[in-house]
Design a protein around this motif. Structure first.
Motif, PDB file in Angstrom:
ATOM      1  N   PHE A 134       0.726  -1.267   0.054  1.00 44.51           N
ATOM      2  CA  PHE A 134       0.112   0.022  -0.052  1.00 44.51           C
ATOM      3  C   PHE A 134       0.760   1.401  -0.120  1.00 44.51           C
ATOM      4  N   PHE A 135       2.091   1.052   0.553  1.00 43.68           N
ATOM      5  CA  PHE A 135       2.803   2.383   0.643  1.00 43.68           C
ATOM      6  C   PHE A 135       4.113   2.355  -0.260  1.00 43.68           C
ATOM      7  N   ALA A 136       4.239   1.500  -1.033  1.00 45.16           N
ATOM      8  CA  ALA A 136       5.481   1.324  -1.792  1.00 45.16           C
ATOM      9  C   ALA A 136       5.637   2.553  -2.748  1.00 45.16           C
ATOM     10  N   LEU A 137       4.563   2.863  -3.358  1.00 41.75           N
ATOM     11  CA  LEU A 137       4.728   3.982  -4.594  1.00 41.75           C
ATOM     12  C   LEU A 137       4.826   5.538  -3.806  1.00 41.75           C
ATOM     13  N   PRO A 138       3.930   5.588  -2.754  1.00 40.16           N
ATOM     14  CA  PRO A 138       3.881   7.019  -2.037  1.00 40.16           C
ATOM     15  C   PRO A 138       5.394   6.990  -1.442  1.00 40.16           C
ATOM     16  N   ALA A 139       5.820   5.792  -0.771  1.00 41.86           N
ATOM     17  CA  ALA A 139       7.523   6.038  -0.284  1.00 41.86           C
ATOM     18  C   ALA A 139       8.404   6.594  -1.295  1.00 41.86           C
ATOM     19  N   GLY A 140       8.290   6.130  -2.649  1.00 42.30           N
ATOM     20  CA  GLY A 140       8.982   6.282  -3.758  1.00 42.30           C
ATOM     21  C   GLY A 140       9.012   7.901  -4.079  1.00 42.30           C
TER      22      GLY A 140
ATOM     23  N   ALA B  23       0.855  12.913  -9.094  1.00 42.19           N
ATOM     24  CA  ALA B  23       1.737  13.111 -10.271  1.00 42.19           C
ATOM     25  C   ALA B  23       2.992  12.210 -10.266  1.00 42.19           C
ATOM     26  N   GLY B  24       3.584  12.509  -8.759  1.00 42.35           N
ATOM     27  CA  GLY B  24       4.867  11.660  -8.839  1.00 42.35           C
ATOM     28  C   GLY B  24       4.858   9.992  -9.204  1.00 42.35           C
ATOM     29  N   ILE B  25       3.706   9.688  -8.529  1.00 47.42           N
ATOM     30  CA  ILE B  25       3.552   8.409  -8.866  1.00 47.42           C
ATOM     31  C   ILE B  25       3.162   7.865 -10.312  1.00 47.42           C
ATOM     32  N   ARG B  26       2.364   8.625 -10.928  1.00 54.96           N
ATOM     33  CA  ARG B  26       2.035   8.426 -12.462  1.00 54.96           C
ATOM     34  C   ARG B  26       3.608   8.566 -13.260  1.00 54.96           C
ATOM     35  N   GLU B  27       4.192   9.803 -12.717  1.00 52.63           N
ATOM     36  CA  GLU B  27       5.660   9.521 -13.502  1.00 52.63           C
ATOM     37  C   GLU B  27       6.395   8.457 -13.156  1.00 52.63           C
ATOM     38  N   GLY B  28       6.589   8.045 -12.076  1.00 49.57           N
ATOM     39  CA  GLY B  28       7.410   7.061 -11.793  1.00 49.57           C
ATOM     40  C   GLY B  28       7.194   5.670 -12.635  1.00 49.57           C
TER      41      GLY B  28
ATOM     42  N   ALA C  12      13.228   2.772   0.965  1.00 49.05           N
ATOM     43  CA  ALA C  12      12.951   3.619  -0.422  1.00 49.05           C
ATOM     44  C   ALA C  12      13.998   4.492  -0.278  1.00 49.05           C
ATOM     45  N   ALA C  13      14.273   5.104   0.694  1.00 46.93           N
ATOM     46  CA  ALA C  13      15.486   6.045   0.964  1.00 46.93           C
ATOM     47  C   ALA C  13      16.645   5.438   0.820  1.00 46.93           C
ATOM     48  N   SER C  14      17.074   4.525   1.630  1.00 44.43           N
ATOM     49  CA  SER C  14      18.366   3.868   1.665  1.00 44.43           C
ATOM     50  C   SER C  14      18.890   3.253   0.468  1.00 44.43           C
ATOM     51  N   ILE C  15      17.977   2.560  -0.337  1.00 44.96           N
ATOM     52  CA  ILE C  15      18.235   2.060  -1.602  1.00 44.96           C
ATOM     53  C   ILE C  15      18.867   3.204  -2.562  1.00 44.96           C
TER      54      ILE C  15
ATOM     55  N   SER D  93      14.027   6.888  -6.561  1.00 47.48           N
ATOM     56  CA  SER D  93      13.247   6.165  -5.514  1.00 47.48           C
ATOM     57  C   SER D  93      11.801   5.630  -5.915  1.00 47.48           C
ATOM     58  N   ARG D  94      11.312   6.620  -6.956  1.00 42.56           N
ATOM     59  CA  ARG D  94      10.181   6.032  -7.607  1.00 42.56           C
ATOM     60  C   ARG D  94      10.239   4.877  -8.388  1.00 42.56           C
ATOM     61  N   ALA D  95      11.520   4.577  -9.237  1.00 42.14           N
ATOM     62  CA  ALA D  95      11.800   3.646 -10.271  1.00 42.14           C
ATOM     63  C   ALA D  95      12.000   2.408  -9.190  1.00 42.14           C
ATOM     64  N   GLN D  96      12.550   2.549  -8.103  1.00 40.27           N
ATOM     65  CA  GLN D  96      12.835   1.325  -7.434  1.00 40.27           C
ATOM     66  C   GLN D  96      11.575   1.001  -6.637  1.00 40.27           C
ATOM     67  N   GLN D  97      10.628   1.846  -6.105  1.00 41.28           N
ATOM     68  CA  GLN D  97       9.568   1.265  -5.553  1.00 41.28           C
ATOM     69  C   GLN D  97       8.374   0.927  -6.492  1.00 41.28           C
ATOM     70  N   THR D  98       8.697   1.444  -7.714  1.00 44.75           N
ATOM     71  CA  THR D  98       7.504   0.876  -8.774  1.00 44.75           C
ATOM     72  C   THR D  98       7.973  -0.951  -8.754  1.00 44.75           C
TER      73      THR D  98
END
Length: 401
Positions: free
Chosen positions: A41-47, A188-193, A103-106, A329-334
């Motif tokens: 549930f929070f992977a994408l927002p975390a990115g 918008a950030g989630i969509r962009e990722g 999400a931040a550490s990676i 972050s967003r690419a990783q969390q996707t």
């Protein structure tokens, strides 16, 4: 330290639920779900959070918050107000904080090292992760047995404080941090990722191969321990030895990853790693009861883990080298979101196959599906990569050899 702490409370919380609070099987199941649900549930927002804010404060803040959340369990126990709903809340909060922290550490790695050193750094991190995960699981079991599950959580809280101190000492590159910290709105950030990953000719096949690999592995893992205990007659000691030997393979794979890529190229390492992973699953299908077959399965498991780590660190390094700083972050969390979402589907698929046919059929299907990721990458431009991406002499970013 944070990963070791996660492993410790992964052992301690179920023990507290069962032995201290007398939780039912259904409540234990809900506790496990509460711990894993935030990853989906929070992977994408975390990115988005990892790309919107400087990553070091996110890591420090999540560690400090996790230390406080873990400490709430022994505090509530001492006050006589500890209950199963409290454990649900703790598991949910810890799961959410873990997602934000990872999400931040990676994604902070490209802010710390040059692109030419990315693969070596990822291999070292994978080695540390394997060691911390194994030490946390075994150490957590030992500490819980020695001082009790509730008291063990004080040490768990301390591990998060040490992790926060370590994170605070990190000094990212100011230029890279500035490029990576551009503000972006959540949706918008989630969509962009998502759009970046699914449209990029390199990122897309890599992420899809990871998703297919996770789905196939989820089917096999569902009945791995069951097969060892039921069909092969192993006891808990035998299962523990198999798991321990398998974990050692991660250290070997991390140690050899950069050497293999330097000698054979990233494409061959990734493809060979994925194929080796599929082949080394075969012993579980044909094994018979007895210590010899347990040894074969343990050795095959070590090779599988080594192959997975070598291929996985190579894929992650390529993705990080090619990804723009503001999308790390967003690419990783996707990929994390897609992989996590398929774990439940994989478990349900395994259950359906076992109910309709047999457990052996489920294992066979999962093993065969492990060949799909290699096929996806073979049909992609990744097959032609003979070296790791190198920085371009211009400002356009890295080039793909």
């Amino acid at each position: 330290m944070a990963l070791a702490g996660t492993s410790v409370h992964g052992v301690a919380l179920p023990v507290v639920a069962v032995q201290v609070l007398g939780a039912s099987p259904g409540q234990v199941s809900l506790l496990a779900a509460a711990a894993t649900a935030p990853a989906f549930f929070f992977a994408l927002p975390a990115g988005v959070v990892g790309d919107r804010y400087p990553k070091r404060p996110v890591m420090v803040g999540t560690d400090l918050a996790a230390a406080a959340v873990v400490a709430a369990v022994p505090v509530c126990w001492a006050a006589g107000v500890l209950s199963v709903p409290v454990l649900y809340t703790v598991a949910l909060l810890l799961g959410t904080l873990t997602v934000l922290h990872q999400a931040a550490s990676i994604a902070i790695l490209p802010e710390l090292v040059d692109r030419a050193q990315m693969h070596q750094a990822n291999a070292r991190i994978a080695s540390a992760f394997s060691l911390a995960d194994t030490a946390g699981a075994y150490g957590g079991t030992f500490v819980v047995g020695l001082v009790g599950a509730v008291r063990a959580l004080w040490l768990d809280s301390l591990s998060y404080l040490v992790s926060a101190w370590c994170a605070w000492r990190i000094r990212p590159s100011a230029v890279r941090r500035e490029r990576a910290g551009r503000p972006v709105r959540m949706l918008a950030g989630i969509r962009e990722g998502l759009s970046y990953v699914m449209r990029d000719p390199i990122q897309r096949p890599m992420v899809l191969s990871l998703v297919c690999h996770a789905y196939a592995d989820g089917i096999v893992v569902t009945y791995f321990a069951y097969t060892l205990l039921k069909r092969l007659g192993a006891d808990s000691t035998g299962l523990g030895l198999v798991m321990g030997v398998t974990a050692v393979g991660g250290l070997v794979g991390a140690a050899l990853a950069t050497r293999l890529v330097d000698r054979y190229g990233p494409a061959r390492v990734i493809l060979a790693g994925l194929l080796a992973y599929a082949i080394c699953a075969a012993p579980l299908l044909i094994a018979r009861p007895g210590p010899v077959w347990l040894g074969v399965i343990a050795l095959a498991g070590a090779v599988r883990t080594a192959a997975a780590v070598a291929a996985g660190t190579t894929q992650r390094s390529i993705r990080q080298q090619l990804c723009p700083p503001e999308l790390q972050s967003r690419a990783q969390q996707t990929s994390v979101w897609l992989v996590t979402g398929l774990r439940t589907a994989a478990a349900l698929t395994a259950g359906g196959l076992a109910a309709a046919f047999s457990v052996h059929t489920a294992l066979l299907v999962g093993t065969l599906l492990h060949l799909v990721p290699a096929g996806l990458l073979w049909a992609s431009p990744i097959r032609r990569m003979t070296a790791m991406p190198a920085p371009s002499p211009s400002k356009d970013g890295p080039r793909v050899p």
